[in-house]
Design a protein around this motif. Structure first.
Motif, mmCIF file in Angstrom:
data_model
loop_
_atom_site.group_PDB
_atom_site.id
_atom_site.type_symbol
_atom_site.label_atom_id
_atom_site.label_comp_id
_atom_site.label_asym_id
_atom_site.label_seq_id
_atom_site.Cartn_x
_atom_site.Cartn_y
_atom_site.Cartn_z
ATOM 1 N N GLN A 3 2.470 45.208 26.867
ATOM 2 C CA GLN A 3 3.043 45.259 25.731
ATOM 3 C C GLN A 3 4.103 46.192 25.807
ATOM 4 O OE1 GLN A 3 0.064 46.285 22.477
ATOM 5 N NE2 GLN A 3 0.587 44.487 21.759
ATOM 6 N N VAL A 5 6.828 47.764 22.919
ATOM 7 C CA VAL A 5 7.148 47.814 21.455
ATOM 8 C C VAL A 5 8.118 48.595 21.167
ATOM 9 C CG1 VAL A 5 5.889 48.101 19.001
ATOM 10 C CG2 VAL A 5 4.307 47.390 21.241
ATOM 11 N N CYS A 22 10.878 52.462 23.135
ATOM 12 C CA CYS A 22 10.435 51.442 23.719
ATOM 13 C C CYS A 22 8.950 52.013 24.176
ATOM 14 C CB CYS A 22 11.059 50.811 24.503
ATOM 15 S SG CYS A 22 10.322 49.469 25.700
ATOM 16 N N TYR A 95 16.485 44.527 22.234
ATOM 17 C CA TYR A 95 15.233 44.311 22.832
ATOM 18 C C TYR A 95 15.084 45.330 24.281
ATOM 19 C CZ TYR A 95 15.705 39.775 20.711
ATOM 20 O OH TYR A 95 15.670 38.891 19.695
ATOM 21 N N TYR A 115 9.081 41.563 31.790
ATOM 22 C CA TYR A 115 8.181 41.690 30.420
ATOM 23 C C TYR A 115 9.424 42.003 29.621
ATOM 24 C CZ TYR A 115 4.317 42.410 33.535
ATOM 25 O OH TYR A 115 3.289 42.466 34.431
ATOM 26 N N TRP A 116 9.279 41.443 28.176
ATOM 27 C CA TRP A 116 10.030 41.656 27.231
ATOM 28 C C TRP A 116 9.336 42.142 25.908
ATOM 29 C CZ3 TRP A 116 15.452 41.132 27.159
ATOM 30 C CH2 TRP A 116 16.094 40.724 28.434
ATOM 31 N N GLY A 117 10.043 43.141 25.210
ATOM 32 C CA GLY A 117 9.308 43.350 23.832
ATOM 33 C C GLY A 117 9.951 42.343 22.675
ATOM 34 N N GLN A 118 9.588 42.433 21.548
ATOM 35 C CA GLN A 118 9.908 41.554 20.387
ATOM 36 C C GLN A 118 11.035 41.659 19.653
ATOM 37 O OE1 GLN A 118 7.852 38.751 19.713
ATOM 38 N NE2 GLN A 118 7.226 39.353 21.685
ATOM 39 N N GLY A 119 11.746 42.886 20.138
ATOM 40 C CA GLY A 119 13.046 43.198 19.343
ATOM 41 C C GLY A 119 12.783 43.890 18.018
ATOM 42 N N THR A 120 14.342 44.663 17.684
ATOM 43 C CA THR A 120 14.394 45.484 16.432
ATOM 44 C C THR A 120 15.921 45.245 15.949
ATOM 45 O OG1 THR A 120 13.848 47.650 15.519
ATOM 46 C CG2 THR A 120 14.633 47.630 17.513
#
Length: 126
Positions: A3, A5, A22, A95, A115-120
Protein backbone atom coordinates in the motif's frame (compact mmCIF):
# COMPACT_ATOMS: atom_id res chain seq x y z
CA UNK A 1 -0.46 -6.27 0.75
CA UNK A 2 1.49 -3.39 -0.74
CA UNK A 3 0.00 0.00 0.00
CA UNK A 4 1.00 3.55 -0.77
CA UNK A 5 -1.46 5.98 0.76
CA UNK A 6 -1.31 9.66 -0.06
CA UNK A 7 -2.75 12.32 2.18
CA UNK A 8 -2.64 16.07 2.60
CA UNK A 9 -4.21 17.20 -0.64
CA UNK A 10 -6.86 19.88 -0.81
CA UNK A 11 -7.65 23.39 -1.91
CA UNK A 12 -5.17 26.21 -1.36
CA UNK A 13 -4.79 29.75 -2.64
CA UNK A 14 -1.96 30.73 -4.92
CA UNK A 15 1.14 31.45 -2.87
CA UNK A 16 0.07 29.05 -0.13
CA UNK A 17 1.50 25.74 1.03
CA UNK A 18 0.45 22.13 1.43
CA UNK A 19 2.34 19.08 2.62
CA UNK A 20 1.62 15.74 1.01
CA UNK A 21 2.43 12.52 2.83
CA UNK A 22 2.92 9.07 1.34
CA UNK A 23 2.65 6.24 3.86
CA UNK A 24 4.07 2.94 2.65
CA UNK A 25 3.43 -0.59 3.87
CA UNK A 26 3.71 -4.16 2.64
CA UNK A 27 7.23 -3.91 1.24
CA UNK A 28 10.71 -3.15 2.51
CA UNK A 29 10.58 0.62 2.45
CA UNK A 30 14.31 1.10 2.87
CA UNK A 31 15.01 -0.75 -0.39
CA UNK A 32 12.86 1.52 -2.51
CA UNK A 33 13.09 4.96 -3.92
CA UNK A 34 9.91 7.00 -3.66
CA UNK A 35 8.58 9.49 -6.15
CA UNK A 36 5.82 12.02 -6.48
CA UNK A 37 4.08 12.35 -9.80
CA UNK A 38 1.17 14.44 -10.95
CA UNK A 39 -1.34 14.65 -13.73
CA UNK A 40 -3.35 17.71 -14.54
CA UNK A 41 -6.51 17.57 -16.64
CA UNK A 42 -5.66 17.35 -20.32
CA UNK A 43 -1.92 17.12 -19.68
CA UNK A 44 0.66 14.40 -19.72
CA UNK A 45 1.71 12.97 -16.35
CA UNK A 46 4.86 14.50 -14.90
CA UNK A 47 7.53 13.30 -12.53
CA UNK A 48 7.57 16.00 -9.83
CA UNK A 49 10.20 14.79 -7.39
CA UNK A 50 11.89 11.54 -6.46
CA UNK A 51 14.16 10.49 -3.62
CA UNK A 52 16.44 7.48 -3.70
CA UNK A 53 16.60 4.68 -1.22
CA UNK A 54 20.08 5.00 0.15
CA UNK A 55 21.89 8.28 -0.13
CA UNK A 56 18.70 10.31 -0.30
CA UNK A 57 19.66 11.87 -3.58
CA UNK A 58 16.79 13.76 -5.13
CA UNK A 59 15.38 14.81 -8.46
CA UNK A 60 13.12 17.77 -9.07
CA UNK A 61 11.24 18.81 -12.16
CA UNK A 62 12.19 22.28 -13.29
CA UNK A 63 8.63 23.40 -12.65
CA UNK A 64 8.93 22.79 -8.90
CA UNK A 65 12.65 23.19 -8.23
CA UNK A 66 13.21 25.35 -5.19
CA UNK A 67 9.54 25.18 -4.13
CA UNK A 68 8.75 21.50 -3.38
CA UNK A 69 11.37 19.84 -1.15
CA UNK A 70 11.01 16.07 -0.78
CA UNK A 71 12.05 14.25 2.37
CA UNK A 72 11.77 10.71 3.63
CA UNK A 73 11.18 9.55 7.18
CA UNK A 74 12.48 6.01 7.11
CA UNK A 75 11.45 5.35 10.68
CA UNK A 76 7.84 6.03 9.71
CA UNK A 77 7.92 4.58 6.20
CA UNK A 78 6.71 7.92 4.93
CA UNK A 79 7.80 10.38 2.30
CA UNK A 80 6.75 14.02 2.36
CA UNK A 81 6.39 16.62 -0.35
CA UNK A 82 6.31 20.12 1.07
CA UNK A 83 4.67 22.33 -1.55
CA UNK A 84 5.41 26.03 -1.13
CA UNK A 85 4.65 29.12 -3.18
CA UNK A 86 2.01 27.18 -4.99
CA UNK A 87 0.70 28.22 -8.39
CA UNK A 88 -2.55 27.45 -10.20
CA UNK A 89 -0.52 25.33 -12.63
CA UNK A 90 0.32 23.02 -9.72
CA UNK A 91 -3.30 21.86 -9.76
CA UNK A 92 -3.32 18.13 -10.44
CA UNK A 93 -3.86 14.71 -8.95
CA UNK A 94 -0.67 13.82 -7.12
CA UNK A 95 0.46 10.22 -6.86
CA UNK A 96 3.26 8.66 -4.92
CA UNK A 97 5.06 5.63 -6.26
CA UNK A 98 7.87 3.29 -5.28
CA UNK A 99 10.62 1.82 -7.39
CA UNK A 100 13.27 -0.60 -6.30
CA UNK A 101 16.62 0.98 -5.62
CA UNK A 102 17.99 4.21 -6.93
CA UNK A 103 15.63 6.74 -8.50
CA UNK A 104 17.68 8.32 -11.24
CA UNK A 105 16.69 11.57 -12.88
CA UNK A 106 15.78 9.60 -15.98
CA UNK A 107 13.65 7.11 -14.04
CA UNK A 108 11.75 9.89 -12.30
CA UNK A 109 11.15 11.85 -15.51
CA UNK A 110 10.05 8.61 -17.20
CA UNK A 111 7.55 7.75 -14.45
CA UNK A 112 9.20 4.44 -13.57
CA UNK A 113 7.49 2.73 -10.66
CA UNK A 114 6.79 -0.70 -9.24
CA UNK A 115 3.97 0.37 -6.96
CA UNK A 116 1.53 3.27 -7.18
CA UNK A 117 -0.79 4.99 -4.75
CA UNK A 118 -4.34 6.03 -5.52
CA UNK A 119 -3.65 9.74 -5.73
CA UNK A 120 -4.77 12.88 -3.95
CA UNK A 121 -6.27 15.98 -5.52
CA UNK A 122 -4.48 19.28 -5.15
CA UNK A 123 -6.23 22.43 -6.35
CA UNK A 124 -4.63 25.87 -6.34
CA UNK A 125 -6.97 28.81 -6.80
CA UNK A 126 -5.81 32.07 -8.31
Amino acid sequence: EVQLVESGGGLVQAGGSLTLSCAASGFLFGDYGIGWFRQAPGKEPEGVSCISKSDGSTYYADSVKGRFPITRGNARNTVYLQMNSMKPEDTAVYYCAADLGYYSDYACRSLYATYWGQGTQVTVSS
